[in-house]
Write an enzyme that holds these catalytic residues in place. Structure first.
Site, short mmCIF file in Angstrom:
data_model
loop_
_atom_site.label_atom_id
_atom_site.label_comp_id
_atom_site.label_asym_id
_atom_site.label_seq_id
_atom_site.Cartn_x
_atom_site.Cartn_y
_atom_site.Cartn_z
N ALA A 57 9.08 -7.66 -0.04
CA ALA A 57 8.41 -6.40 0.28
C ALA A 57 9.35 -5.51 1.09
O ALA A 57 10.01 -4.62 0.56
CB ALA A 57 7.11 -6.66 1.04
N CYS B 215 -3.49 -9.50 3.45
CA CYS B 215 -3.25 -8.34 4.31
C CYS B 215 -3.80 -8.61 5.71
O CYS B 215 -4.99 -8.89 5.88
CB CYS B 215 -3.91 -7.10 3.73
SG CYS B 215 -3.64 -5.62 4.74
N ASN C 274 11.14 -14.13 4.92
CA ASN C 274 12.52 -14.45 5.31
C ASN C 274 13.54 -14.15 4.22
O ASN C 274 14.56 -14.82 4.13
CB ASN C 274 12.67 -15.92 5.71
CG ASN C 274 11.88 -16.28 6.94
OD1 ASN C 274 11.32 -15.41 7.60
ND2 ASN C 274 11.81 -17.56 7.25
N VAL D 12 0.84 -1.19 0.00
CA VAL D 12 0.00 0.00 0.00
C VAL D 12 0.87 1.24 0.00
O VAL D 12 1.73 1.42 0.87
CB VAL D 12 -0.94 0.00 1.22
CG1 VAL D 12 -1.73 1.31 1.29
CG2 VAL D 12 -1.88 -1.18 1.17
N LYS E 84 -2.60 -13.86 -3.61
CA LYS E 84 -1.56 -13.79 -2.58
C LYS E 84 -2.23 -14.12 -1.25
O LYS E 84 -3.19 -13.46 -0.86
CB LYS E 84 -0.91 -12.41 -2.53
CG LYS E 84 0.25 -12.33 -1.53
CD LYS E 84 0.92 -10.95 -1.60
CE LYS E 84 2.16 -10.91 -0.72
NZ LYS E 84 1.82 -10.96 0.72
N ASN F 258 7.11 -16.10 -0.20
CA ASN F 258 7.24 -14.78 0.39
C ASN F 258 7.57 -14.94 1.88
O ASN F 258 6.86 -15.64 2.60
CB ASN F 258 5.93 -14.00 0.21
CG ASN F 258 5.99 -12.58 0.73
OD1 ASN F 258 4.99 -12.01 1.11
ND2 ASN F 258 7.17 -11.98 0.76
N GLN G 106 -3.21 -5.59 -8.22
CA GLN G 106 -3.83 -6.24 -7.06
C GLN G 106 -5.01 -5.44 -6.52
O GLN G 106 -4.92 -4.22 -6.36
CB GLN G 106 -2.82 -6.45 -5.94
CG GLN G 106 -3.39 -7.34 -4.83
CD GLN G 106 -2.55 -7.38 -3.58
OE1 GLN G 106 -2.47 -6.39 -2.86
NE2 GLN G 106 -1.93 -8.52 -3.31
N HIS H 171 2.61 -16.28 1.49
CA HIS H 171 3.37 -15.67 2.58
C HIS H 171 3.37 -16.67 3.72
O HIS H 171 2.32 -17.02 4.24
CB HIS H 171 2.71 -14.35 3.01
CG HIS H 171 3.53 -13.57 3.98
ND1 HIS H 171 3.50 -12.20 4.05
CD2 HIS H 171 4.42 -13.96 4.93
CE1 HIS H 171 4.32 -11.79 5.00
NE2 HIS H 171 4.89 -12.84 5.55
#
Length: 713
Positions: free
Chosen positions: A567, A443, A545, A362, A482, A543, A414, A510
């Site tokens: 990210a 999210c 580490n 975002v 995602k 996604n 997205q 993730h």
């Protein structure tokens, strides 16, 4: 209806209310099998698989699905939303994946291992809908009992036939003498052709689809106990009547439907209309009974009450998503065509099989930052999360938040959403300017909880399935997802398989749960990512580490993922994916953050970027050096900060670092002070974003209310 006789004659006239005909559909049952009808609604059901579109012998799609929509507002269709245990649907025909199939593209042996007898011709798993055998048995029993009485009348005479019926009917005197079994046998009895015809027609229309989705046991339970309840109610309140009729059971099915409508009245926009229809049927029968004749009101009401009680008890997995039925009826059928896995890999290869992905963030993965990352090794990128409703209703919002250019490819746009029609309309606005549309299902922030999207949709898997399948069957570009993982591995694997079956082409995982918000506090679970990669056949991105390029390669090797998404690490080092980062002398230099910021500011000047995004990147890129040069940090917090001053600050910091005899900062603030500052800045940024979203939504509501008020004048 329930028919009774006061003079022990079964030749009494049974009158049926015209409203009862609302149960009957105009199209024939043979032309609309329950399986086809279920296609229209099954995406509402928890974790069900999609049906493949039926084809005729020449391979052309049939028009059964289109004919099924002609009567979409009937009570029967609402009953078809009742469902079985979703765990049976998820696990019923799935095969086990093995680690031996860890190649980037699934092998034929792996795909063949997943075939089962329950697999459709298109290679997808159909929900385990029950065959309506119990319905046909009940219809047969009703008809046989009536034909037996007619046969006796033809051979022996009408009086003997009457006596035969009365020997099985509900009679208080007989019940008081110990013949309790009469409470059940009356469910299969009718007095006259009209009575038989109405009940048979209602059962034939309600029964097959109700049994298909409820299962034979639940369906039979409602039917028999409702009929029994009607007989008991008649025994208690109508001691003089001898009752012969199955209407108590039919009214039990109506009661189950009514209970479903009441429980889901907020989700189903036409539930009130259907409740009025049911109320009309009940009221008409009651009024006819009060007006005299041989109608047993107690039998009707007793069966209805049983259905109202039993319906919710046998339907624990009712509709939980806040979808509007009218919107769903306007949507194309979510029938994912055969070969979706093959097309997923074809798409992945077409866009260059990208390994290094800029994650959706975002206000931080905007065009200028994406281009900076692409210059330094990123091979694909996601837009910032776009709010689907704001994108549809506010052209200004979409113009600001979705910007791209020719070199910004491959690009994944997205969206966050919780309403399929709105998501589809938003996605259609951008599908010509991106390579795929991604759904944010990961999210975990408070703003996502408030807006009911992102990882908080994990509580509503039927809605997630519908969101994916609607895009997969309606867009010109693929749909990707995602996600975050569940605490339980099995639930995560079932979730991933459901997304694949719904039409997801690339799945980014993730490796943290919804509760694990801070990456610094919990390591991502690469084992779960690996298990997902082995459980599905579509491309999987990892996604979590990833702090440097060595981590990227280690993650891909361990999980078997085709790519890695980054990210937070990219915010601090947009050149993280640069190949030279693996060289001994390729590590990030002390001044590189300043240089990357200057490069980013040039891009932001060429591609219009809101200053709040620019300022956020400046803090991330200058990073730890701001803890030593606190005067420059204070300057960045000044009210009058702009791009020109940021360039000057970056240049000044670069000169100061070059003048040092060391390559690391010495913070003037304690670790606790730094942590507090970072927490406050993060909280402030989140609150500002939430306030912007709230203000935008309120502005839309105000405009809508104003338009409504103006139209009413």
């Amino acid at each position: 209806m329930q028919c009774a006789s006061q003079n022990h004659s079964v030749n009494a006239i049974c009158r049926g209310p015209p409203a009862a005909q609302s149960l009957v559909k105009s199209s024939h049952r043979s032309q609309r099998p329950a399986l086809v009808k279920q296609q229209q609604f099954h995406a509402l059901l928890p974790c069900t698989r999609l049906h493949a579109q039926q084809e005729d012998e020449q391979g052309k799609p049939t028009d059964e699905s289109s004919s099924s929509s002609s009567s979409s507002n009937s009570t029967l269709e609402l009953l078809s939303l009742l469902v079985n245990n979703p765990s049976e649907i998820i696990n019923g025909s799935e095969g086990e994946d093995t680690a031996e199939n860890a190649a980037v593209q699934p092998s034929e042996s792996k795909q063949e291992a997943k075939e089962s007898p329950g697999t459709s011709e298109a290679g997808l798993y159909a929900p385990p809908l029950a065959q309506p055998r119990v319905t046909y048995v009940l219809l047969g029993l009703n008809l046989l009992v009536y034909l037996a009485g007619i046969g006796i009348a033809l051979r022996v005479g009408g009086e003997a036939s009457n006596q035969w019926f009365l020997s099985l009917a509900k009679s208080n005197q007989a019940l008081q003498n110990g013949e309790i079994w009469r409470l059940g046998t009356s469910v299969f009895m009718h007095a006259g052709l009209l009575h038989l015809g109405l009940n048979t027609l209602a059962l034939a229309q309600l029964g097959p689809e109700a049994e298909a989705v409820l299962g034979p046991q639940s369906f039979l339970t409602i039917y028999l106990l409702s009929g029994l309840s009607g007989s008991v109610a008649s025994f208690i309140t109508s001691p003089r009547l001898v009752t012969v009729g199955a209407s108590g059971a039919i009214f039990g099915l109506l009661g189950a439907i009514a209970a479903y409508l009441v429980k889901n009245r907020q989700q189903l926009t036409n539930s009130n209309r259907q409740l009025v229809n049911i109320l009309g049927i009940v009221a008409a029968n009651v009024l006819l009974g009060l007006g005299g004749g041989n109608i047993d009101n107690a039998g009707h009401i007793g069966g209805l009450a049983a259905g109202l009680i039993l319906g919710p008890q046998t339907s624990r997995h009712l509709l939980t998503s806040r979808l509007k039925l009218e919107d769903l009826l306007d949507m194309p059928q979510a029938v994912v065509p055969a070969g979706s896995v093959e097309r997923a890999w074809e798409f992945f290869r077409k866009i260059g099989s990208p390994k290094f992905h800029v994650a959706p963030m975002v206000d931080q993965s905007e065009l200028a930052f994406r281009l900076l990352c692409r210059r330094h090794g990123a091979t694909a990128a996601y837009t910032p999360m776009l709010h689907s409703r704001l994108s549809v209703d506010s052209p200004k919002y979409l113009e600001e938040h979705f910007t791209t250019c020719k070199i910004d490819r491959p690009l994944f746009a997205q969206f966050c959403a919780n309403d399929p029609p709105t998501l589809l309309r938003a996605a259609q606005l951008v599908q010509g300017r991106c390579d795929a549309v991604d759904i944010n299902l990961g999210c975990p922030q408070r703003i996502a909880r408030k807006g009911r999207y992102g990882a908080f949709l994990m509580d509503d898997l039927p809605l997630i399935e519908r969101l994916v399948s609607v895009l997969a069957t309606s867009l010109e570009v693929p749909v990707t997802c995602k996600i975050r993982i569940f605490p339980e591995l099995q639930r995560t694997l079932e979730y991933a398989r459901m997304l694949q079956a719904a039409g997801c082409s690339i799945l980014a995982v993730h490796g943290r749960t919804r509760q694990q918000k801070r990456a610094s506090e919990t390591r991502a679970d690469w084992d779960s990512i690996k298990a997902v990669r082995e459980a599905v056949d579509i491309p999987v991105l990892a996604n979590g580490n990833v702090q440097n390029l060595a981590d990227v390669h280690a993650c891909m090797e361990y999980t078997g993922a085709v790519g890695v998404m980054s990210a937070e690490a990219l915010l601090e080092d947009p050149a993280l994916f640069r190949p030279s980062r693996l060289n001994p002398d390729g590590a990030k230099s002390p001044t590189e953050g300043c240089e990357l910021l200057l490069e980013y500011l040039d891009l932001a000047e060429s591609y219009t970027t809101p200053f709040r995004m620019i300022r956020g990147h400046a803090f991330s890129l200058l990073g730890d050096w701001l803890t030593e040069f606190t005067d420059l940090r204070d300057s960045m917090n000044d009210y009058g900060l702009d791009e020109a001053r940021l360039k000057a600050i970056a240049g000044e910091m670069r000169q100061r670092i070059l003048g040092l005899d060391r390559t690391y900062p010495i913070p003037k603030l304690s670790a606790r002070q730094l942590a507090r500052l970072e927490a406050e800045e993060s909280k402030q940024a989140a609150q500002e974003e939430q306030q912007r979203e709230t203000d935008a939504l309120q502005e839309l509501e105000s405009k809508r209310d104003g338009a409504v008020a103006a139209a009413s004048v």
